[in-house]
Scaffold this active site. Sequence first.
Site, short mmCIF file in Angstrom:
data_model
loop_
_atom_site.label_atom_id
_atom_site.label_comp_id
_atom_site.label_asym_id
_atom_site.label_seq_id
_atom_site.Cartn_x
_atom_site.Cartn_y
_atom_site.Cartn_z
CE1 TYR A 109 -3.74 2.52 0.87
CE2 TYR A 109 -1.90 3.64 1.93
CZ TYR A 109 -3.18 3.66 1.42
OH TYR A 109 -3.90 4.82 1.44
CD GLU A 197 -5.92 4.49 -1.36
OE1 GLU A 197 -6.06 4.66 -0.15
OE2 GLU A 197 -6.83 4.08 -2.11
#
Length: 389
Positions: A109, A197
């Site tokens: 992530y 993101e």
Amino acid sequence: MNLHEYQAKEVFSRFGIPVPSGAVARTPAEAVASAERLGGSTWVVKAQIHAGGRGKAGGVEVCRSPDAVGEVAGRLLGKRLKTHQTGPDGLPVHAVWVEQASDIGRELYLSLVVDRARECLSFIASAEGGMEIETVAASDPEKIVTVPLPPDPGVPAYVTRILGGAFRMESPQLSALASLLSGLERCLRESDASLIEINPLIVTRGGVLLALDAKVNLDDNALGRHATLAAMDDPSQRDPAEDEAARAGLNYVALDGEIACMVNGAGLAMATMDLIQLKGGRPANFLDVGGDATAARVTEAFRIFRANPRVRSIFVNIFGGIVRCDLIAEGIIAAFKEVAPGVPVIVQLEGTRAVEGRRMFAESRLPIETASGLARAAERAVRAAGGAA
Ligand code: GDP
Ligand code: MN
């Protein structure tokens, strides 16, 4: 403004952030043709909506033949996809992204955000990326690291080393990571994005870093200097009432309750929503009609309330400081004649020419209830909507 994944990946490519090769398709036939043109033997078909959680909701499918790509595209296109991020109605799928499937070794992530609390940009990273990131954040928050950036543009080497450590990367991968991080930082700065993101950022079995997913939020106030990005806007992913309201000059935010609110001033509008909640009701929207509410604007607000099937009562709360209550009353009466709201309307007027305003309502003989006292008015609105109070 949000970008679709396919748009974000196109932007990533411009900044040298590695993404799998893919193509956008708006019909099943286009999806099949894209798969054939991309080549290979495995593809991923991904519904393009302004929300995540697609993987768990059937919006991301791995396909082993161009025919299968066509079938999945046919199942997704023209439908609404509901994920845990969309709300109960889901969002319409007008495009799918077809890409060559990646051979995933690890899912990481990585995001870069405008970190308001620290007044800087910050990377947020975890070695445990993928579809369970919310669970990781809740149960093992120490597995997510935040690395603030210094004010000068660019990504210093120590930041790459910290993130490389968090990702448990070997030194040969660090140079690819360094280039990806600096691309990301340039992308956020030069696009005036507030968040980028990548979840998951993958390391393939062959050791290659790839952005497998891409989410970009742009700062609306900066769109004026990004014509190419502004042209990527997809209004179908928003509540149409918000666009209509913006055109009418109203500050409107759709919510999911039953009591429509029309208030002058953002602060009073917030307090009004709190009061409704306190009395056991739920606001259907935030709406600040502004200090210079005209009859036309009031009518437009009533039209938006009318179009919302969840609305059970309308609560008008005006404090006449600069604005004159009798002018608001005139606007509401005119609005009524054009758009009968079909639900109880409770009006609370206070301040400049409130007495005249209330008298105008009484004389109009329209089904408008004037209350005196904010708390009582809110109770009436909640009760009229069938709630507590
Ligand atoms: P999201 O659920 O909306 O965030 O959609 P993502 O783009 O993140 O995809 C969800 C999941 O699908 C990923 O976490 C992967 O596990 C899987 N996935 C996506 N692309 C591929 C791929 O090319 N190959 C494989 N094997 N899995 C993929
Ligand atoms: Mn994702």
